[in-house]
Design an enzyme around this catalytic site. Structure first.
Site, short mmCIF file in Angstrom:
data_model
loop_
_atom_site.label_atom_id
_atom_site.label_comp_id
_atom_site.label_asym_id
_atom_site.label_seq_id
_atom_site.Cartn_x
_atom_site.Cartn_y
_atom_site.Cartn_z
N LEU A 148 0.86 -1.19 0.00
CA LEU A 148 0.00 0.00 0.00
C LEU A 148 0.90 1.25 0.00
O LEU A 148 1.05 1.95 0.99
CB LEU A 148 -0.93 -0.03 1.22
CG LEU A 148 -2.07 0.96 1.26
CD1 LEU A 148 -2.89 0.96 -0.03
CD2 LEU A 148 -2.99 0.66 2.43
N HIS A 149 1.53 1.49 -1.13
CA HIS A 149 2.45 2.62 -1.30
C HIS A 149 1.66 3.86 -1.73
O HIS A 149 0.43 3.84 -1.80
CB HIS A 149 3.55 2.27 -2.30
CG HIS A 149 3.02 1.93 -3.66
ND1 HIS A 149 2.90 2.85 -4.66
CD2 HIS A 149 2.53 0.76 -4.15
CE1 HIS A 149 2.38 2.28 -5.73
NE2 HIS A 149 2.14 1.00 -5.45
N ALA A 150 2.35 4.94 -2.02
CA ALA A 150 1.69 6.23 -2.28
C ALA A 150 0.69 6.20 -3.43
O ALA A 150 -0.43 6.70 -3.29
CB ALA A 150 2.75 7.32 -2.53
#
Length: 92
Positions: A17-19
């Protein structure tokens, strides 16, 4: 009383769940009236409409989350969020 639904999902995309994934999820959540929350197995929770809150979860690939929705369109919101996460945020 508002409708409430929940489902468990596993983060499947390589980067977690990155940017970019968090932004996509938050934007999706803003299309619904219902409140959407993500809860990790370690007890951390995040408002799924907040990119910063999602990033604070630091959910990596393989992490299991519970999606909890509450509101007038909670079932639809749960379905859409579940589909996005299961599709690896369209990054697979």
């Amino acid at each position: 009383m508002a409708d409430s639904f929940s489902a468990k999902v596993t983060i499947v995309n390589q980067l977690g769940l990155h940017a970019r994934a968090a932004t996509k999820l938050a934007q999706l959540c803003h299309t619904f009236q219902s409140k959407v929350e993500l809860i990790q197995d370690d007890g951390k929770t995040a408002d799924a409409g907040s990119v910063l809150a999602l990033l604070m979860l630091a959910s990596s690939k393989g992490k299991t989350l519970t999606i909890r929705t509450e509101g007038s369109d909670a079932a639809t919101a749960l379905d859409a969020v579940t589909q996005l996460i299961n599709a690896g945020f369209d990054e697979l």
